[in-house]
Design an enzyme around this catalytic site. Sequence first.
Site, short mmCIF file in Angstrom:
data_model
loop_
_atom_site.label_atom_id
_atom_site.label_comp_id
_atom_site.label_asym_id
_atom_site.label_seq_id
_atom_site.Cartn_x
_atom_site.Cartn_y
_atom_site.Cartn_z
N ASP A 834 0.86 -1.20 0.00
CA ASP A 834 0.00 0.00 0.00
C ASP A 834 0.89 1.23 0.00
O ASP A 834 1.83 1.34 0.80
CB ASP A 834 -0.90 0.01 1.22
N ASN A 842 -3.22 12.67 -4.19
CA ASN A 842 -4.36 13.05 -5.02
C ASN A 842 -4.87 14.44 -4.66
O ASN A 842 -5.18 15.27 -5.54
CB ASN A 842 -5.49 12.04 -4.86
N ASP A 851 -2.66 9.13 -10.88
CA ASP A 851 -2.60 8.05 -11.87
C ASP A 851 -1.19 7.84 -12.40
O ASP A 851 -0.73 6.71 -12.61
CB ASP A 851 -3.55 8.36 -13.03
N GLU A 880 -4.48 2.16 -4.61
CA GLU A 880 -3.02 2.26 -4.43
C GLU A 880 -2.44 0.98 -3.85
O GLU A 880 -1.31 0.99 -3.34
CB GLU A 880 -2.70 3.45 -3.53
#
Length: 983
Positions: A834, A842, A851, A880
């Site tokens: 993770d 973000n 992305d 993620e």
Amino acid sequence: MPFYNHASKKDPLPIDSYFTQTWDTRDGLPHNGINALTQTSDGYLWIATWEGFTRFNGREFKLFTRGSKAGLPDSAIKSLTATQNGELLVSGARGGISIRKNREWQPQYSASTMVNHAIFDNKKNIWLALEGKGLVYRDVTTKHDDTIIGNLRAFKLLIDAENTLWVATNNGLYSVKNKTLVSHFNEHFGLPDAPVLSLLLTSNNQLIVGTERGAFILDNGYFTPLHQELSHEAVTSLLEDKNNDIWFGTQKHGVFRLSDHGIEKLDDNKGLPNNRISSLYQDKEDSIWVGTSSGLFRLREAPFITLTSKQGLSGDYIRSVLAHSDGSLWVGSSQGLNKLRGKKVVSISPTEINSKDDTSVKSILSLAQGQNNQVLVGTYNSGVYKVVGNTMQPFFNKEQGLPSNEVRSILFDSNKNIWIGTATGLVKITNEGLISQFNKQTGLPDNFIMALTEDSHGRIWIGTGIGVASYQDGIIQTYRLNDEFNAEYAFGFNVEDNVIWLATDRGLIQIDLLTNDIKSVSRKNGLPIDKLFQVVIDHNDTFWLSSNRGIIKVTREEINKAVANQDEIINYEIFAQGVGLLSSQANGGSTPAATLHNDGSVWFATAKGVSQVTHQRLQRMSERHLPVLIEQLIVDNQEYPLKLKGENKALSHVKLLAGASRVTIHYAGLGFLMSENIQYQTQLVGFDTGWINKNNQTYTEFTNLAPGEYTFKMRAKYPNGKWQNQEAMLTFIIPFHFWQTLLFKVFIIASALSLLYLFYRYRIVVIQQSEEKLKRLVAKQTLDFKKQATLFSYQAVHDQLTGLPNRRAFDEWCVSDFKEAQGHSTPLSLAIIDIDHFKIVNDTYSHIVGDQVIKAFATILLELLPSCSQQVKLARWGGEEFTLLICANKEQAMHFCELIRTTIENNDFSSIAQDLKLTISIGLTDNSNLVEYNQMITLADHALYYSKHNGRNQVRVYQSNDHENNQKITQRITKVTRNKKRE
């Protein structure tokens, strides 16, 4: 001085017994000054005023003024003349003249000045009485005007049976024969030296002249005064009615009538709007119309005749009315008692007056006829009186044992007992003078007594404010009407053999005297109101029900239907103010409030007089001829003119526009006696299967009629009357659109068949050509489908963003690899990766940057895979998170995971975003002591969770206490979150 000896055909109705009505500008008249009146053969009444003339159909006025279709130069109209063949000659100010014929107007060229009167002669030439310019003759052929008598004011014209023209002028009376022989009649012929204002030719061809000093009749070349009382009257209008009685309109003192009753007068003290009379007219229904300077006035016979203080009654507010066996009628009002016999009204006065309240004796509540035809009178506040001669003498009151002096009902029973109903109880006085009292304590439902009667079995019936009771042989039986019918007040009774009828506040109730069955007729059966005061059954088996909204008339047949079927809707008629009743409010609460006279008439106590109706009068009025006609045709909001054709003057056929969707037809029954009560039926031949009841509706509307020819018919009748044979008809045609015609339809069908054949041939060629093309397409598409299937298969197990296998692929790996590792007892490790704080990436840099980070991270993982000595399978788990399936135990896998972690920590991501650094957390476990692959995922997830909440940027190999630690962490986080919310 000799006077005219008059003889009526039949005994006339007294002039003050007519029902009267007034119209003025508030009702639709253009001006209150009425100059002329007439009625055309189609039934319309026409009224001329200073601001135009109107056509009246009984309901509304249609106005014609300057600029209308009549084509007159000015709105002031002085003359209206109707002919027997239906023409109407209209004339007035500025010499305006117009003729209405067959519903069309024909404006004529104007005379030199105002026309006071215009008439046709027998050759259709026109004679004109001009203001200041005398008498003018207009030839129908040459249209040329010749002055016959000049330089005077001509008022009225008349042609007698010998074709002599009579002219009323300001210079007296003239006669003209053959256009040339002019004679002047003055005092040598018996006329006064005064202007002549009006002319009349009687039914026996006698000439009557109205002057400024009385009315005179021509007899053997000499004029004789008609009546001495008219000698000082300026007679402006004359009329002979169908009873041969003569009516006189005067300039200052209203209307006079000369009949077998002598000379009678009607002025503004008796209802006329004004005493200045300009015109008189009797219509086809025998009503007398009076034109005054303050509006239009009418006298007519109505279904009801109402007597008031004007006819000699003591008061107008009537509480009780009694038909005596000797033929007299007794009327009790708030102002006293009267006795009517024939046309004579006698006042009955009390012998003693209470000085404290002298109105108490005057206010009469109840009446009764007793022994030796004696009449007892119940008063509002003075007890009971008896009539002796023409006086009222005290009979019984509170001081002598009456519970109350307010006496609402009195009854003489068959045993010669007297029953007195008061506001606080009931008293019985025997023939021997014994007194008994009845009230709630003795068994009555209430103390307020309003009605008393005796049935055919000798029972006494008592109507109270809370139900009904009967008394016989010392036993009181109560009837709680509110239990079933919600009725309380019993206002009046009517007894028949074995049946008693009750007028109550919930309709008409019937009690069977043999079975005690109770039935009702009320609003649920269609009656307009529930509260009824009195029920009277006349000699024609008609039920008359009085109420505060009018008098209701129902046949016994309809009543029986409702009694037999309590859900039956019955037919009835209601008579309200305007049909002879001066008030719609009939009174109740004391008896008798209505009564049946021995001559068959029914009398009602109302708030404005005592009103009387007879079956004969209703029948006579209902059988009158009722002209009917169609007034308007409106199609899609456009009015079509209606024209008459032929000798029978039928309406011409009307051709509408193709596609007409809404057709509205207005019609009228030209009756003026009860215009609001006229009933109508209509039928559209070809559409309706029979006559359709329209009740009082004066129009019919049709929508979306198919093209074709239709004939609309209507007929009318008065209440109680029969549908008349006379029908008004209108034929109209809705044309076809060209696409609706048969030829067009045949053309369309032929064209369609040709097109179908051509299309069929074309399709054969196209099919053959397409067959080869289809084969090629099938081969190509088969190849494309295979490629597409391969692509779909790939997309189903790969992540679109990174190109890595997705979770679906990874799950399939776990199932197969875990099963294989168990079967061969080989180690298998699973790691979940993770990216730390990826949400911040973000939120700080945008999802587009996020992305790019995911793609770069996937690239790094792919580059590191060869660094592991064991087989490694990589997938994007979602978001993620990434997963690794490593064919090694957790210790070996730990080294590879640590390599990945340090590589990410040291990698420079500034090419994606400035100063961007990343770390990762990894949860790791293997298949030791596990029986299912999803346990590996769970344990790895616990390890990842521990790593995320213990500093991140680390590889955590699952320990047995990770699950408990994670729960403690979760509890701690929850506690901190709650504390922050409280702050």
